[in-house]
Scaffold this motif. Sequence first.
Motif, PDB file in Angstrom:
ATOM      1  N   THR A 258       0.679  -1.109   0.038  1.00  0.00           N
ATOM      2  CA  THR A 258       0.172  -0.617  -0.160  1.00  0.00           C
ATOM      3  C   THR A 258       1.302   0.990   0.114  1.00  0.00           C
ATOM      4  O   THR A 258       1.757   1.667   0.879  1.00  0.00           O
ATOM      5  CB  THR A 258      -1.113   0.245   1.143  1.00  0.00           C
ATOM      6  OG1 THR A 258      -1.841  -1.363   1.437  1.00  0.00           O
ATOM      7  CG2 THR A 258      -1.922   1.228   1.601  1.00  0.00           C
ATOM      8  N   MET A 259       0.381   2.360  -1.022  1.00  0.00           N
ATOM      9  CA  MET A 259       1.633   3.049  -1.361  1.00  0.00           C
ATOM     10  C   MET A 259       1.257   4.530  -1.486  1.00  0.00           C
ATOM     11  O   MET A 259      -0.637   4.802  -1.810  1.00  0.00           O
ATOM     12  CB  MET A 259       2.791   2.608  -2.494  1.00  0.00           C
ATOM     13  CG  MET A 259       3.717   4.104  -2.503  1.00  0.00           C
ATOM     14  SD  MET A 259       4.603   3.513  -4.257  1.00  0.00           S
ATOM     15  CE  MET A 259       5.293   2.184  -3.773  1.00  0.00           C
ATOM     16  N   PHE A 277       6.515  13.295  -1.275  1.00  0.00           N
ATOM     17  CA  PHE A 277       6.739  12.670  -0.288  1.00  0.00           C
ATOM     18  C   PHE A 277       5.911  11.073  -0.729  1.00  0.00           C
ATOM     19  O   PHE A 277       4.815  11.362  -0.979  1.00  0.00           O
ATOM     20  CB  PHE A 277       5.737  13.379   1.053  1.00  0.00           C
ATOM     21  CG  PHE A 277       5.496  12.104   2.461  1.00  0.00           C
ATOM     22  CD1 PHE A 277       6.682  12.200   2.622  1.00  0.00           C
ATOM     23  CD2 PHE A 277       4.421  11.673   2.763  1.00  0.00           C
ATOM     24  CE1 PHE A 277       6.335  10.986   3.966  1.00  0.00           C
ATOM     25  CE2 PHE A 277       4.266  10.756   3.328  1.00  0.00           C
ATOM     26  CZ  PHE A 277       5.640  10.403   4.110  1.00  0.00           C
ATOM     27  N   VAL A 278       6.391  10.282  -0.018  1.00  0.00           N
ATOM     28  CA  VAL A 278       6.785   8.801  -0.756  1.00  0.00           C
ATOM     29  C   VAL A 278       6.615   7.732   0.219  1.00  0.00           C
ATOM     30  O   VAL A 278       7.222   8.076   1.260  1.00  0.00           O
ATOM     31  CB  VAL A 278       6.913   8.333  -2.092  1.00  0.00           C
ATOM     32  CG1 VAL A 278       5.714   6.695  -2.329  1.00  0.00           C
ATOM     33  CG2 VAL A 278       6.660   8.722  -3.369  1.00  0.00           C
ATOM     34  N   TYR A 279       5.458   7.434   0.609  1.00  0.00           N
ATOM     35  CA  TYR A 279       5.188   6.362   2.007  1.00  0.00           C
ATOM     36  C   TYR A 279       4.642   4.848   1.683  1.00  0.00           C
ATOM     37  O   TYR A 279       4.020   4.908   0.736  1.00  0.00           O
ATOM     38  CB  TYR A 279       4.254   6.807   3.421  1.00  0.00           C
ATOM     39  CG  TYR A 279       4.282   6.107   4.387  1.00  0.00           C
ATOM     40  CD1 TYR A 279       5.484   5.602   4.935  1.00  0.00           C
ATOM     41  CD2 TYR A 279       3.551   5.043   4.400  1.00  0.00           C
ATOM     42  CE1 TYR A 279       5.272   4.547   6.567  1.00  0.00           C
ATOM     43  CE2 TYR A 279       3.697   4.138   5.668  1.00  0.00           C
ATOM     44  CZ  TYR A 279       4.456   4.202   6.155  1.00  0.00           C
ATOM     45  OH  TYR A 279       4.417   2.728   8.012  1.00  0.00           O
ATOM     46  N   ALA A 280       5.010   3.719   1.667  1.00  0.00           N
ATOM     47  CA  ALA A 280       4.556   2.509   1.583  1.00  0.00           C
ATOM     48  C   ALA A 280       5.063   1.643   2.711  1.00  0.00           C
ATOM     49  O   ALA A 280       5.208   1.532   3.746  1.00  0.00           O
ATOM     50  CB  ALA A 280       5.850   2.196   0.253  1.00  0.00           C
ATOM     51  N   SER A 281       3.502   0.741   3.010  1.00  0.00           N
ATOM     52  CA  SER A 281       3.516  -0.017   3.812  1.00  0.00           C
ATOM     53  C   SER A 281       3.393  -1.481   3.304  1.00  0.00           C
ATOM     54  O   SER A 281       2.595  -1.682   2.136  1.00  0.00           O
ATOM     55  CB  SER A 281       2.415   0.384   4.581  1.00  0.00           C
ATOM     56  OG  SER A 281       1.938  -0.579   5.388  1.00  0.00           O
ATOM     57  N   ALA A 299       7.893  -1.152   5.915  1.00  0.00           N
ATOM     58  CA  ALA A 299       7.727   0.291   5.866  1.00  0.00           C
ATOM     59  C   ALA A 299       8.752   1.054   4.972  1.00  0.00           C
ATOM     60  O   ALA A 299      10.141   0.587   5.095  1.00  0.00           O
ATOM     61  CB  ALA A 299       6.927   0.867   6.903  1.00  0.00           C
ATOM     62  N   LEU A 300       8.577   1.763   3.467  1.00  0.00           N
ATOM     63  CA  LEU A 300      10.295   3.138   3.136  1.00  0.00           C
ATOM     64  C   LEU A 300       9.163   4.036   2.866  1.00  0.00           C
ATOM     65  O   LEU A 300       7.829   4.248   2.680  1.00  0.00           O
ATOM     66  CB  LEU A 300       9.446   1.917   1.967  1.00  0.00           C
ATOM     67  CG  LEU A 300      10.249   0.896   1.162  1.00  0.00           C
ATOM     68  CD1 LEU A 300       9.165  -0.207   1.841  1.00  0.00           C
ATOM     69  CD2 LEU A 300      11.183   0.177  -0.144  1.00  0.00           C
ATOM     70  N   GLN A 301      10.195   4.449   3.002  1.00  0.00           N
ATOM     71  CA  GLN A 301       9.531   6.004   3.302  1.00  0.00           C
ATOM     72  C   GLN A 301      10.393   7.055   2.361  1.00  0.00           C
ATOM     73  O   GLN A 301      12.113   7.130   2.555  1.00  0.00           O
ATOM     74  CB  GLN A 301       9.665   6.814   4.722  1.00  0.00           C
ATOM     75  CG  GLN A 301       9.070   8.310   4.648  1.00  0.00           C
ATOM     76  CD  GLN A 301       9.168   8.403   6.006  1.00  0.00           C
ATOM     77  OE1 GLN A 301       7.685   8.013   6.797  1.00  0.00           O
ATOM     78  NE2 GLN A 301       9.696   9.275   7.033  1.00  0.00           N
ATOM     79  N   GLY A 302      10.543   8.402   1.754  1.00  0.00           N
ATOM     80  CA  GLY A 302      11.129   9.288   1.276  1.00  0.00           C
ATOM     81  C   GLY A 302      10.493  10.257   0.496  1.00  0.00           C
ATOM     82  O   GLY A 302       9.070  10.426   0.639  1.00  0.00           O
ATOM     83  N   TRP A 303      11.099  11.299   1.019  1.00  0.00           N
ATOM     84  CA  TRP A 303      10.787  12.617   0.385  1.00  0.00           C
ATOM     85  C   TRP A 303      12.315  13.642   0.011  1.00  0.00           C
ATOM     86  O   TRP A 303      13.049  13.247   0.151  1.00  0.00           O
ATOM     87  CB  TRP A 303       9.927  13.160   1.762  1.00  0.00           C
ATOM     88  CG  TRP A 303      10.808  14.012   3.272  1.00  0.00           C
ATOM     89  CD1 TRP A 303      11.459  13.204   3.859  1.00  0.00           C
ATOM     90  CD2 TRP A 303      11.638  14.725   3.395  1.00  0.00           C
ATOM     91  NE1 TRP A 303      11.562  13.626   4.795  1.00  0.00           N
ATOM     92  CE2 TRP A 303      11.996  14.851   4.582  1.00  0.00           C
ATOM     93  CE3 TRP A 303      11.695  16.428   2.115  1.00  0.00           C
ATOM     94  CZ2 TRP A 303      12.996  15.735   5.172  1.00  0.00           C
ATOM     95  CZ3 TRP A 303      12.658  16.527   3.108  1.00  0.00           C
ATOM     96  CH2 TRP A 303      13.684  16.869   4.367  1.00  0.00           C
TER      97      TRP A 303
END
Length: 392
Positions: A258-259, A277-281, A299-303
């Motif tokens: 889920t992103m 901003f991107v967040y992936a669960s 979880a992956l996160q970046g901005w």
Amino acid sequence: MKKIVVLFTMFTVLISAAQTMQDSITFDPQKQLNAAQRLLSGNYGKAVTVGAYGELTYNQPEAKNGELDVQRLVLLFGYKFNDKTQFVTELELEHVEEVFVEQAFVNYAIASNVSLRGGLMLVPMGIVNEFHEPTTFNGVERPAVDNVIVPSTWREIGVGVTGRFNDLSLGYQAYVFNGFKSTASDGQSGLSGFLSGSSGLRGGRQKAIQSTVDSPTLSVKLDYYGLPGLRLGLSGYTGKTQAEDDIEEFDGANIGVTMLGLDARYAYQRFTARGQFVYASLKDTEAYNVATGKDLGSALQGWYLEGAYNLLPQSNQQRLFAFLRYEQYDTHADTAGSLVRNDAYNRTDITTGLSYHIAPGVVLKGDYQFRDNALAGDQVDDRLNFGIGVWF
């Protein structure tokens, strides 16, 4: 979190302080078109439309040999069957040795604000995955967030609908795709994995190469154009990864993805800015890691935030942008089970340089990247980059 608040505050101040009007179709985010959109809108009575874009790059890590590369050359073709039905395709040659089909879809216009699409298409997530032509972004290399987490160029086979509600200044896209491929048989009694902590989801792109599918995924994006010079994007993606018939029942063969993505682009006079901003669960990563021996985070996160200013008079056809981008991304934003967080995957890039648009569709680029991660004592090489980009 304090850094994020400070940087977004700076972003807002820069926008409000900008002067001189930015009216170029290349740089105004409300008018900007990507390659497929230009093919669809640029027939002007002609049945066949042809174009291309390409990048030649030079990368010089600190204290190491540099690398010269024809990174990509993409050939664009569009065909207009009638006023409602068009076909778009992109053929990509990477590193002068690999050939891929980047897009190949049919667009059928039901009405002025509704079109059906089917085929190989870009997943609408963030900015660069849809707008990755070299004249549309600053920096020789695409932002790392758009390589590791999104990851560009992310395309899959699917069907869906796209258009815009003009009264609301709202564009929309909604597609059903096949998903990432997470695992394959290792030839014995176990699984090999395509996803990992170091490269995130990038290795799972199927790229329409005999893609396997056992459950569809949903991708949706909304773009808001209601304020002058500003374009806001909200992206969502959800579904499960794909595994072949002989292994899909194995524990850990598939994971849930889920992103969520937020993005903003702004142009006013000689000033441009963008942020993302991107967040992936990810679900079931513990079983996946046990089965494959990988170290995929849950979880992956970046901005990133970027500001740029055109140093040449606005009346000039040429433009020389000085830019600064701050980027933070972490493929171990969270981990599941016994997997220990790896701080080497918590990375920061600061990129500053120049983009010299010597003519519409031709850009010369140079930048320097200060790169670091959160692992104590680890050394990440800074990098000097130069590039030539074209798009027509």
